[in-house]
Design an enzyme around this catalytic site. Structure first.
Site, PDB file in Angstrom:
ATOM      1  N   ASP A 102      43.578  32.817  27.225  1.00 17.78           N
ATOM      2  CA  ASP A 102      42.619  33.122  27.516  1.00 17.78           C
ATOM      3  C   ASP A 102      41.258  32.963  25.807  1.00 17.78           C
ATOM      4  OD1 ASP A 102      40.589  35.369  28.273  1.00 17.78           O
ATOM      5  OD2 ASP A 102      42.054  36.301  29.131  1.00 17.78           O
ATOM      6  N   ASP A 209      35.940  32.791  28.931  1.00 19.17           N
ATOM      7  CA  ASP A 209      35.834  33.408  28.562  1.00 19.17           C
ATOM      8  C   ASP A 209      34.084  33.635  28.818  1.00 19.17           C
ATOM      9  OD1 ASP A 209      35.943  37.215  28.375  1.00 19.17           O
ATOM     10  OD2 ASP A 209      34.810  36.089  26.185  1.00 19.17           O
ATOM     11  N   GLU A 267      34.946  32.215  33.835  1.00 19.74           N
ATOM     12  CA  GLU A 267      34.595  32.868  33.362  1.00 19.74           C
ATOM     13  C   GLU A 267      32.941  33.223  33.504  1.00 19.74           C
ATOM     14  OE1 GLU A 267      34.634  37.906  32.512  1.00 19.74           O
ATOM     15  OE2 GLU A 267      34.369  36.400  30.743  1.00 19.74           O
ATOM     16  N   HIS A 342      41.558  42.165  34.127  1.00 16.92           N
ATOM     17  CA  HIS A 342      41.507  43.174  33.109  1.00 16.92           C
ATOM     18  C   HIS A 342      40.395  44.382  33.494  1.00 16.92           C
ATOM     19  CE1 HIS A 342      39.644  39.867  32.160  1.00 16.92           C
ATOM     20  NE2 HIS A 342      39.046  40.405  30.759  1.00 16.92           N
ATOM     21  N   ASP A 343      38.888  43.531  33.938  1.00 15.94           N
ATOM     22  CA  ASP A 343      37.786  44.063  33.356  1.00 15.94           C
ATOM     23  C   ASP A 343      37.560  45.393  34.797  1.00 15.94           C
ATOM     24  OD1 ASP A 343      36.776  43.256  30.770  1.00 15.94           O
ATOM     25  OD2 ASP A 343      36.518  41.289  32.029  1.00 15.94           O
TER      26      ASP A 343
END
Length: 584
Positions: A102, A209, A267, A342-343
């Protein structure tokens, strides 16, 4: 379609996202760690994974589960060390897999040395490395933040600093101050510390991210009022896709990524226009290899507040799939295939059924659909065994995520603990909350799901159903299990990559609220996928492709159901999917 030899390796890859805290605990402290990941390398290789994506494992106070980084060049000690990461990189490479990390560079932790200097005084050399603004004042003298922007984690995006008498910007938690990308010196430090440090150790790229939030402009206007109950309002139109965003990404490639042939997947929230997305992923412009477009995981989220769940219909899902399958046709762009991370809530619970007798068929249905779609495929840990959302009866005290807990508290305060309103919030969190994906990985029916042997248990509550849904049990069950079906589908996807990974998409009967039928085509080859998104038997019509032959079914006896079938009409059992090929 590009020749196989000239295609970038990452287009055909199957990627697996690991959330370190919840994957595997190796030392009995109740928290997952890097050695735990190392112990499961063979599991990942056997699944058919090409790229391992490790979510933030950097040193961090863990206010936002590692997305608040205090040192890019160190590992969070409970997870392990830099040497452990070097061992993981080597193990992945030996196993024929790549490893990506990440890249969290919109913000740091407020405990990062850079921010400590920045807030120390207005004339500190690093003051301009973050975004500071003086307060505003109301007519009655009340101090107000510079804008009315709302944080993703509830409350304002501005935090007042008594020491210097100014506010700093934080789009997320107040402990996550935003970096000032307008400052060239800051950008260089980010490239050196967050990127080159790890690329030099052999990392193969990054999941980037909040990749469209670095350029926020310089005007800082108030956001329009869309919810009069709150002072703070959603303001992404002012801080997402800002005026210098593409310039920054081009610079990042020129200065860093091109030197390592590194892959990037960004993202990209708040960007629903395909033309705008193509500006990020066009190969000729060298910004990002691909992005996660969020329409599919935003399905069911509220318009004013994410955690105000709204019912949706299957045609909405189908339109989203078609939109992002087709937007790269005739361009040099690329896309991704995913429906979990994960979100997000678990896909079986969100898009199908997690009822006991429908859970496994639903998980296989989604596996078949995803493995037949064009783009780079991303699988989130536990998705391959059909892990589901938390049970509806869990209280807010069982939730750990800062976003969910803060929203619950904010709504409790705003509604004076209104029972009906809070019940609605809990229902929304049970469907959409980030904790759904963060429960410990279910390895076995042993205590704590085989995730840890810590006597006090894991850092977060294990799902109640771990005895029924776990890796060890599904390995015993073989190909008939959800895990076995995922393995089969990943193999099949790779064997027919020309049409499944790279083929053109076309949908049929897109208004049907019960079934999803789509085709894939490349040259003379055709694939047809038929999916029943209900708990009842449904009839579907195959596309008019000559010579279709059943190749894969989510029910083990699907081939028997085809015997004697005439014409193009097929009956599908509850949550059943089938894939046909022609021109092989």
């Amino acid at each position: 379609m590009a020749a196989l030899s000239s295609r970038p390796w990452w287009k055909d890859a199957v990627c697996y996202q690991i959330y370190p805290a919840s994957f595997k605990d190796s030392n009995g402290d109740g928290l997952g760690d890097i050695p735990g990941i190392l112990s499961k390398i063979d599991y990942l290789k056997d699944l058919g994974i090409d790229v391992v994506w490790v979510s933030p494992m950097f040193d961090s106070p863990q206010v936002d589960m590692g997305y608040d980084i205090s040192n890019y060049e160190k590992v969070y000690p409970p997870y392990g060390s830099v040497k452990d990461m070097e061992a993981l990189i080597e193990a992945c490479h030996k196993g024929g897999m790549k490893l990506i990390l990440d890249l969290v560079i919109n913000h740091t932790s407020d405990q990062h040395a850079w921010f400590k200097e920045s807030r120390s005084s207005k004339d500190n050399p690093k003051r301009s490395w973050y975004i500071w603004k003086p307060p505003r004042y109301a007519e009655d003298g009340t101090r107000l933040p510079p804008t009315n922007w709302r944080s993703y984690f509830s409350g304002p995006t501005w935090e007042y600093d008594e020491h210097t008498g100014e506010y700093y910007l934080h789009l997320f938690a107040k402990e996550q101050p935003d970096l000032n990308w307008e400052n060239e010196e800051t950008r260089k430090a980010i490239y050196d510390s967050a990127m080159c440090f790890w690329l030099d150790k052999g990392v193969d790229g990054f999941r980037v991210d909040t990749v469209n939030m670095y350029s926020k402009g310089v005007e800082f206007k108030d956001a329009p009022i869309v919810d009069g109950r709150f002072y703070e309002q959603p303001a992404w139109l002012y801080y997402a896709n800002g005026p210098r965003m593409h310039e920054f990404l081009r610079e990042m490639n020129q200065n860093v990524l091109n030197n390592y042939d590194a892959v990037t997947v960004g993202e990209l929230p708040h960007t629903s226009d395909p033309k705008k997305v193509l500006e990020y992923v066009g190969a000729g412009d060298k910004q990002l290899s691909m992005v996660f477009q969020f329409d599919i995981v935003d399905l069911g989220q509220g318009r004013e507040h994410k955690y105000h769940f709204e019912e949706w219909k299957l045609p909405q899902l189908k339109d989203i799939v078609a939109k992002w399958q087709q937007f790269i046709e005739g361009t040099d762009g690329w896309t991704t295939v995913f429906c979990e991370n994960h979100d997000q809530g678990r896909s079986v619970s969100r898009y199908a059924s997690d009822a006991a007798h429908e859970r496994a068929p639903s998980a296989k249905l989604l596996a078949l659909m995803l493995c037949a779609l064009t783009g780079t495929l991303f699988v989130y840990q536990g998705q391959e065994i059909g892990m589901t959302n938390v049970p509806a009866g869990w209280p807010i005290e069982s939730y750990r995520d800062i976003e969910s807990v803060n929203f619950y508290r904010a709504m409790a305060a705003r509604t004076h603990n209104d029972p009906a309103e809070l019940a609605y919030v809990m229902r929304s969190l049970q469907v959409l909350g980030r904790d759904n994906a963060r429960l410990p990985m279910q390895w076995s029916a042993e205590p704590h799901a085989g995730f840890t042997d810590c006597e006090r248990g894991p850092w977060m509550r294990v799902h109640d159903l771990y005895g029924d849904v776990n890796v060890e049990r599904q390995v015993r069950e073989g190909e008939g299990s959800v895990l076995g079906f995922w393995k089969r589908m990943i193999r099949f996807r790779k064997e027919h990559a020309d049409v499944l990974v790279h083929g053109a998409f076309e949908g049929f009967g897109m208004e049907d609220e019960r079934t999803f039928v789509f085709g894939k085509r490349v040259g003379e080859k055709r694939a047809a996928v038929v999916l029943n998104f209900t708990g009842e038997e449904q009839t579907v019509e195959l596309p008019e492709y000559e010579g279709l032959v059943l190749k894969v079914g989510s029910y083990e006896d699907a081939e028997n159901q085809e015997l004697g079938a005439e014409g193009r009409i097929r009956k599908l059992r509850p949550w059943e999917g089938r894939l046909y090929l022609a021109g092989c």
